[in-house]
Design a protein around this motif. Sequence first.
Motif, PDB file in Angstrom:
ATOM      1  N   MET A 113       7.735  12.977   3.926  1.00 57.04           N
ATOM      2  CA  MET A 113       7.403  12.753   5.332  1.00 57.04           C
ATOM      3  C   MET A 113       8.653  12.820   6.207  1.00 57.04           C
ATOM      4  O   MET A 113       8.639  13.422   7.278  1.00 57.04           O
ATOM      5  CB  MET A 113       6.715  11.395   5.495  1.00 57.04           C
ATOM      6  CG  MET A 113       6.357  11.060   6.930  1.00 57.04           C
ATOM      7  SD  MET A 113       5.209  12.227   7.681  1.00 57.04           S
ATOM      8  CE  MET A 113       3.721  11.808   6.822  1.00 57.04           C
ATOM      9  N   ARG A 114       9.748  12.228   5.743  1.00 52.20           N
ATOM     10  CA  ARG A 114      10.997  12.273   6.521  1.00 52.20           C
ATOM     11  C   ARG A 114      11.458  13.715   6.706  1.00 52.20           C
ATOM     12  O   ARG A 114      11.899  14.095   7.795  1.00 52.20           O
ATOM     13  CB  ARG A 114      12.073  11.435   5.843  1.00 52.20           C
ATOM     14  CG  ARG A 114      11.829   9.942   5.980  1.00 52.20           C
ATOM     15  CD  ARG A 114      13.052   9.134   5.615  1.00 52.20           C
ATOM     16  NE  ARG A 114      13.444   9.282   4.238  1.00 52.20           N
ATOM     17  CZ  ARG A 114      13.127   8.450   3.259  1.00 52.20           C
ATOM     18  NH1 ARG A 114      12.393   7.387   3.507  1.00 52.20           N
ATOM     19  NH2 ARG A 114      13.534   8.657   2.025  1.00 52.20           N
ATOM     20  N   GLU A 115      11.342  14.519   5.652  1.00 50.70           N
ATOM     21  CA  GLU A 115      11.747  15.926   5.749  1.00 50.70           C
ATOM     22  C   GLU A 115      10.861  16.687   6.755  1.00 50.70           C
ATOM     23  O   GLU A 115      11.358  17.505   7.517  1.00 50.70           O
ATOM     24  CB  GLU A 115      11.689  16.590   4.378  1.00 50.70           C
ATOM     25  CG  GLU A 115      12.790  16.091   3.441  1.00 50.70           C
ATOM     26  CD  GLU A 115      12.582  16.537   2.005  1.00 50.70           C
ATOM     27  OE1 GLU A 115      11.582  17.215   1.695  1.00 50.70           O
ATOM     28  OE2 GLU A 115      13.433  16.168   1.158  1.00 50.70           O
ATOM     29  N   ARG A 116       9.575  16.407   6.732  1.00 58.09           N
ATOM     30  CA  ARG A 116       8.658  17.056   7.678  1.00 58.09           C
ATOM     31  C   ARG A 116       8.979  16.676   9.120  1.00 58.09           C
ATOM     32  O   ARG A 116       8.926  17.511  10.020  1.00 58.09           O
ATOM     33  CB  ARG A 116       7.207  16.669   7.386  1.00 58.09           C
ATOM     34  CG  ARG A 116       6.647  17.337   6.190  1.00 58.09           C
ATOM     35  CD  ARG A 116       5.239  16.843   5.975  1.00 58.09           C
ATOM     36  NE  ARG A 116       4.390  17.935   5.544  1.00 58.09           N
ATOM     37  CZ  ARG A 116       3.129  17.815   5.289  1.00 58.09           C
ATOM     38  NH1 ARG A 116       2.527  16.660   5.444  1.00 58.09           N
ATOM     39  NH2 ARG A 116       2.424  18.845   4.880  1.00 58.09           N
ATOM     40  N   ILE A 117       9.299  15.412   9.334  1.00 55.85           N
ATOM     41  CA  ILE A 117       9.616  14.942  10.695  1.00 55.85           C
ATOM     42  C   ILE A 117      10.888  15.588  11.197  1.00 55.85           C
ATOM     43  O   ILE A 117      10.966  16.044  12.335  1.00 55.85           O
ATOM     44  CB  ILE A 117       9.715  13.403  10.717  1.00 55.85           C
ATOM     45  CG1 ILE A 117       8.326  12.798  10.492  1.00 55.85           C
ATOM     46  CG2 ILE A 117      10.303  12.910  12.031  1.00 55.85           C
ATOM     47  CD1 ILE A 117       8.323  11.305  10.241  1.00 55.85           C
ATOM     48  N   VAL A 118      11.909  15.677  10.339  1.00 54.49           N
ATOM     49  CA  VAL A 118      13.177  16.300  10.721  1.00 54.49           C
ATOM     50  C   VAL A 118      12.957  17.785  11.024  1.00 54.49           C
ATOM     51  O   VAL A 118      13.474  18.318  12.009  1.00 54.49           O
ATOM     52  CB  VAL A 118      14.240  16.112   9.607  1.00 54.49           C
ATOM     53  CG1 VAL A 118      15.458  16.961   9.859  1.00 54.49           C
ATOM     54  CG2 VAL A 118      14.624  14.650   9.513  1.00 54.49           C
ATOM     55  N   ALA A 119      12.163  18.465  10.182  1.00 58.07           N
ATOM     56  CA  ALA A 119      11.913  19.893  10.371  1.00 58.07           C
ATOM     57  C   ALA A 119      11.122  20.153  11.655  1.00 58.07           C
ATOM     58  O   ALA A 119      11.311  21.189  12.302  1.00 58.07           O
ATOM     59  CB  ALA A 119      11.158  20.458   9.171  1.00 58.07           C
TER      60      ALA A 119
ATOM     61  N   VAL B  74       0.862  -1.182   0.000  1.00 61.29           N
ATOM     62  CA  VAL B  74       0.000   0.000   0.000  1.00 61.29           C
ATOM     63  C   VAL B  74       0.895   1.227   0.000  1.00 61.29           C
ATOM     64  O   VAL B  74       1.698   1.417   0.911  1.00 61.29           O
ATOM     65  CB  VAL B  74      -0.933   0.016   1.236  1.00 61.29           C
ATOM     66  CG1 VAL B  74      -1.719   1.314   1.297  1.00 61.29           C
ATOM     67  CG2 VAL B  74      -1.878  -1.182   1.207  1.00 61.29           C
ATOM     68  N   LYS B  75       0.760   2.056  -1.035  1.00 61.86           N
ATOM     69  CA  LYS B  75       1.572   3.263  -1.153  1.00 61.86           C
ATOM     70  C   LYS B  75       0.658   4.482  -1.092  1.00 61.86           C
ATOM     71  O   LYS B  75      -0.303   4.585  -1.860  1.00 61.86           O
ATOM     72  CB  LYS B  75       2.345   3.280  -2.465  1.00 61.86           C
ATOM     73  CG  LYS B  75       3.218   4.507  -2.621  1.00 61.86           C
ATOM     74  CD  LYS B  75       4.041   4.433  -3.885  1.00 61.86           C
ATOM     75  CE  LYS B  75       4.954   5.636  -3.978  1.00 61.86           C
ATOM     76  NZ  LYS B  75       5.862   5.554  -5.105  1.00 61.86           N
ATOM     77  N   ILE B  76       0.964   5.388  -0.178  1.00 60.15           N
ATOM     78  CA  ILE B  76       0.229   6.635  -0.063  1.00 60.15           C
ATOM     79  C   ILE B  76       1.222   7.743  -0.378  1.00 60.15           C
ATOM     80  O   ILE B  76       2.135   8.015   0.418  1.00 60.15           O
ATOM     81  CB  ILE B  76      -0.385   6.799   1.348  1.00 60.15           C
ATOM     82  CG1 ILE B  76      -1.306   5.613   1.638  1.00 60.15           C
ATOM     83  CG2 ILE B  76      -1.124   8.124   1.457  1.00 60.15           C
ATOM     84  CD1 ILE B  76      -1.816   5.551   3.050  1.00 60.15           C
ATOM     85  N   SER B  77       1.066   8.325  -1.541  1.00 60.80           N
ATOM     86  CA  SER B  77       2.003   9.329  -2.025  1.00 60.80           C
ATOM     87  C   SER B  77       2.152  10.468  -1.020  1.00 60.80           C
ATOM     88  O   SER B  77       1.172  10.978  -0.492  1.00 60.80           O
ATOM     89  CB  SER B  77       1.514   9.864  -3.364  1.00 60.80           C
ATOM     90  OG  SER B  77       2.458  10.750  -3.912  1.00 60.80           O
ATOM     91  N   GLY B  78       3.383  10.852  -0.743  1.00 57.83           N
ATOM     92  CA  GLY B  78       3.662  11.928   0.199  1.00 57.83           C
ATOM     93  C   GLY B  78       3.636  11.489   1.652  1.00 57.83           C
ATOM     94  O   GLY B  78       3.930  12.268   2.550  1.00 57.83           O
ATOM     95  N   PHE B  79       3.259  10.240   1.899  1.00 54.03           N
ATOM     96  CA  PHE B  79       3.194   9.713   3.264  1.00 54.03           C
ATOM     97  C   PHE B  79       4.176   8.568   3.436  1.00 54.03           C
ATOM     98  O   PHE B  79       5.101   8.650   4.221  1.00 54.03           O
ATOM     99  CB  PHE B  79       1.764   9.268   3.583  1.00 54.03           C
ATOM    100  CG  PHE B  79       1.592   8.763   4.991  1.00 54.03           C
ATOM    101  CD1 PHE B  79       1.612   9.632   6.064  1.00 54.03           C
ATOM    102  CD2 PHE B  79       1.399   7.416   5.229  1.00 54.03           C
ATOM    103  CE1 PHE B  79       1.452   9.169   7.363  1.00 54.03           C
ATOM    104  CE2 PHE B  79       1.239   6.940   6.517  1.00 54.03           C
ATOM    105  CZ  PHE B  79       1.265   7.822   7.587  1.00 54.03           C
ATOM    106  N   GLY B  80       3.961   7.482   2.685  1.00 52.77           N
ATOM    107  CA  GLY B  80       4.869   6.354   2.779  1.00 52.77           C
ATOM    108  C   GLY B  80       4.265   5.108   2.172  1.00 52.77           C
ATOM    109  O   GLY B  80       3.179   5.130   1.601  1.00 52.77           O
ATOM    110  N   THR B  81       4.994   3.998   2.336  1.00 60.28           N
ATOM    111  CA  THR B  81       4.587   2.727   1.751  1.00 60.28           C
ATOM    112  C   THR B  81       4.607   1.633   2.810  1.00 60.28           C
ATOM    113  O   THR B  81       5.578   1.490   3.552  1.00 60.28           O
ATOM    114  CB  THR B  81       5.544   2.332   0.603  1.00 60.28           C
ATOM    115  OG1 THR B  81       5.622   3.416  -0.326  1.00 60.28           O
ATOM    116  CG2 THR B  81       5.079   1.089  -0.117  1.00 60.28           C
ATOM    117  N   PHE B  82       3.507   0.884   2.861  1.00 57.04           N
ATOM    118  CA  PHE B  82       3.427  -0.303   3.703  1.00 57.04           C
ATOM    119  C   PHE B  82       3.833  -1.474   2.812  1.00 57.04           C
ATOM    120  O   PHE B  82       3.202  -1.719   1.779  1.00 57.04           O
ATOM    121  CB  PHE B  82       2.010  -0.513   4.230  1.00 57.04           C
ATOM    122  CG  PHE B  82       1.556   0.586   5.151  1.00 57.04           C
ATOM    123  CD1 PHE B  82       1.786   0.500   6.512  1.00 57.04           C
ATOM    124  CD2 PHE B  82       0.909   1.702   4.653  1.00 57.04           C
ATOM    125  CE1 PHE B  82       1.367   1.510   7.366  1.00 57.04           C
ATOM    126  CE2 PHE B  82       0.483   2.719   5.500  1.00 57.04           C
ATOM    127  CZ  PHE B  82       0.722   2.620   6.858  1.00 57.04           C
TER     128      PHE B  82
END
Length: 99
Positions: free
Chosen positions: A91-97, A48-56
């Motif tokens: 998502m990784r960039e948002r978490i770091v910021a 399951v891939k949710i663009s801009g969020f991540g992939t399960f």
Amino acid sequence: MTTTGTLTRADLAEALHHRIGLSRADSASIVEQILRHMCEALSNGHNVKISGFGTFVLRDKGERVGRNPKTGVEVPIAPRRVLTFRASQMMRERIVAAG
């Protein structure tokens, strides 16, 4: 989001209710339908891939030998399927910021 720091189904439904104006029942139903659809896809072996969020991603792990840390006795670990999540770059960039 709740004060516990955990986003729940109820929180998602409440966000839909406030931001889109759907009834609470309709919002809860939509959240349940989305989660059910994701679960069914994963159960059927699809990622399951949710663009801009991540992939399960489902991964098959082979049989391996493990060790009981207390006794040191080796035990076989059966092959199994595991679910992993890989956050998107956005998502990784948002978490770091945010950190």
